[in-house]
Design a protein around this motif. Structure first.
Motif, PDB file in Angstrom:
ATOM      1  N   ILE A 155      14.897  19.304  -1.140  1.00  0.00           N
ATOM      2  CA  ILE A 155      13.699  19.289  -0.310  1.00  0.00           C
ATOM      3  C   ILE A 155      12.719  18.341  -0.909  1.00  0.00           C
ATOM      4  CG2 ILE A 155      11.777  20.765   0.739  1.00  0.00           C
ATOM      5  CD1 ILE A 155      13.901  23.209   0.094  1.00  0.00           C
ATOM      6  N   ILE A 156      11.914  17.678  -0.089  1.00  0.00           N
ATOM      7  CA  ILE A 156      10.778  16.623  -0.316  1.00  0.00           C
ATOM      8  C   ILE A 156       9.632  16.737   0.536  1.00  0.00           C
ATOM      9  CG2 ILE A 156      10.156  13.935  -0.529  1.00  0.00           C
ATOM     10  CD1 ILE A 156      13.254  13.397  -0.658  1.00  0.00           C
ATOM     11  N   TYR A 157       8.686  17.259  -0.241  1.00  0.00           N
ATOM     12  CA  TYR A 157       7.605  17.806   0.598  1.00  0.00           C
ATOM     13  C   TYR A 157       6.658  16.748   0.807  1.00  0.00           C
ATOM     14  CZ  TYR A 157       9.009  22.890   0.172  1.00  0.00           C
ATOM     15  OH  TYR A 157       9.542  23.972   0.346  1.00  0.00           O
ATOM     16  N   ALA A 158       5.613  17.011   1.828  1.00  0.00           N
ATOM     17  CA  ALA A 158       4.675  16.234   2.263  1.00  0.00           C
ATOM     18  C   ALA A 158       4.011  15.432   1.220  1.00  0.00           C
ATOM     19  CB  ALA A 158       3.491  16.939   3.132  1.00  0.00           C
ATOM     20  N   GLY A 159       3.862  14.019   1.548  1.00  0.00           N
ATOM     21  CA  GLY A 159       2.863  13.220   0.678  1.00  0.00           C
ATOM     22  C   GLY A 159       3.726  12.718  -0.543  1.00  0.00           C
ATOM     23  N   VAL A 160       4.947  13.108  -0.740  1.00  0.00           N
ATOM     24  CA  VAL A 160       5.688  12.809  -1.859  1.00  0.00           C
ATOM     25  C   VAL A 160       5.859  11.028  -1.935  1.00  0.00           C
ATOM     26  CG1 VAL A 160       7.990  12.789  -3.056  1.00  0.00           C
ATOM     27  CG2 VAL A 160       6.741  14.771  -2.624  1.00  0.00           C
ATOM     28  N   LYS A 161       5.907  10.425  -2.992  1.00  0.00           N
ATOM     29  CA  LYS A 161       6.210   9.000  -2.963  1.00  0.00           C
ATOM     30  C   LYS A 161       7.416   8.661  -3.832  1.00  0.00           C
ATOM     31  CE  LYS A 161       2.716   8.140  -0.295  1.00  0.00           C
ATOM     32  NZ  LYS A 161       2.387   9.509   0.257  1.00  0.00           N
ATOM     33  N   ILE A 162       8.470   8.312  -3.594  1.00  0.00           N
ATOM     34  CA  ILE A 162       9.574   7.810  -4.254  1.00  0.00           C
ATOM     35  C   ILE A 162       9.879   6.229  -4.031  1.00  0.00           C
ATOM     36  CG2 ILE A 162      11.994   8.285  -4.431  1.00  0.00           C
ATOM     37  CD1 ILE A 162      11.916  11.131  -3.499  1.00  0.00           C
ATOM     38  N   TYR A 163       9.491   5.636  -5.437  1.00  0.00           N
ATOM     39  CA  TYR A 163       9.676   4.347  -5.246  1.00  0.00           C
ATOM     40  C   TYR A 163      11.272   3.566  -5.356  1.00  0.00           C
ATOM     41  CZ  TYR A 163       4.949   3.609  -6.807  1.00  0.00           C
ATOM     42  OH  TYR A 163       3.334   3.675  -6.782  1.00  0.00           O
TER      43      TYR A 163
END
Length: 342
Positions: A155-163
């Motif tokens: 689960i990746i919640y709102a606003g997460v940044k994954i480079y």
């Protein structure tokens, strides 16, 4: 969500004392229980609420013996706290499983692949050649760069940044506004006092079952990988530097920071506002008290530390006991000096 008490007891491998046919539609704290809710009792401090709660059911330990009559239905289990946690997890799965499909607008880059039962929220971005596993949930405004891999059920919640190039395992949870893979703090001092940026060419690897709190940051490696091993739980507002390695099932509380190239062992417990310098190692099973500063390697497994600089907790407590006596000691010294002068 609606279940009978019997269904819940079966899930938790518990036994029932009371009406097993009652319907449960919500979870509650024992002191806020309402008809149709289920709660639990793990801490004896809250036992008095058991006799007045309006909850339809309460989960208790098998060893528990009520001191007076109980109106609510009881579910007896081996460990009430663990059982209620299991129930919370099941409810969470049901809530998140509802989200499937794509909310427009959402971006999917060239060559990216997406598994089955995936949710991609509005304004989410998945970069080129990224691979998204089955049942992944990507909430609105999340960003996943190029060549990112995300395992099933994450689960990746709102606003997460994954480079770019990050590897995220299965069953991970990354909370809102966390940043995975930002540049490590790498700057080379120059003769004139300025700094040149050192390119950060590595990535971040999160193994399975990792949880990252809201607003936390994990820097990519200068070369190679910053690695967060299986089962690690990181609280909100934690900073993990480049090339750090955190061992399996370690937990780190809020506002702590780990400097670059430090290796933390397995099953460590690091409390809030702890600072750990770079290029050291911390042995398996180390426990660190809140607001401590770790300035050198911890070699003995199972050590408990506190203070800044951190020392063995017993030594630290003895030092604090002496510290509290300093005003009285100072007064005695002043009195002795006055007597000598006379």
């Amino acid at each position: 969500m609606e279940f009978t008490i019997k269904q819940i007891a079966t899930l938790l491998n518990g036994t029932i004392e009371g009406d097993e046919t009652l319907k449960i539609s919500q979870l509650s704290k024992i002191d806020e229980g309402k008809e149709g809710s289920i709660s639990f009792l793990a801490n004896p401090k809250y036992e008095s609420h058991l006799y007045s709660t309006a909850a339809s059911a309460v989960i208790v330990d098998k060893s528990f013996q009520p001191k007076q009559a109980v109106q609510t239905t009881l579910i007896f289990v081996d460990n009430s706290y663990s059982a209620f946690t299991q129930l919370l997890q099941e409810v969470n799965k049901l809530v998140n499983s509802v989200r499937i499909g794509v909310e427009e607008p959402a971006f999917l880059g060239n060559g990216a692949t997406v598994g089955e039962q995936v949710y991609r929220g509005a304004f989410s971005y998945v970069g080129a050649n990224s691979r998204i596993g089955n049942n992944v949930k990507i909430y609105p405004h999340a960003y996943l760069g190029n060549n990112v891999t995300v395992g099933a059920n994450t689960i990746i919640y709102a606003g997460v940044k994954i480079y770019d190039n990050a590897v995220i395992g299965q069953n991970c949870i990354i909370h809102a506004n966390a940043v995975i893979g930002s540049d490590g703090f790498g700057f080379a001092p120059q003769p004139d006092g300025s700094y040149h940026t050192i390119p950060q060419l590595g990535n971040v690897v999160l193994e399975d079952d990792v949880s990252i709190g809201a607003g936390s940051t994990i820097d990519c490696a200068t070369m190679g990988s910053t690695v967060i091993r299986q089962g690690v739980k990181i609280d909100n507002l934690v900073m993990i530097g480049h090339n750090v390695e955190i061992g399996k099932h370690t937990v780190i509380a809020a506002q702590s920071g780990v400097s670059g190239s430090t290796k933390i062992g397995e099953k460590c417990v690091i409390a809030g506002q702890v600072g750990i310098v770079g290029h050291i190692s911390v042995a398996n099973g180390t426990k660190v008290g809140a607001q401590s500063g770790i300035g050198k390697s911890v070699k003995q497994e199972g050590t408990t530390l506190k203070g800044s600089p951190a020392t063995d907790i017993n030594e630290n407590l003895r030092s604090l006991a002496v510290f509290r006596k300093l005003p009285a000691l100072e007064k005695r010294v002043q009195e002795l000096e006055a007597k000598q002068k006379n």
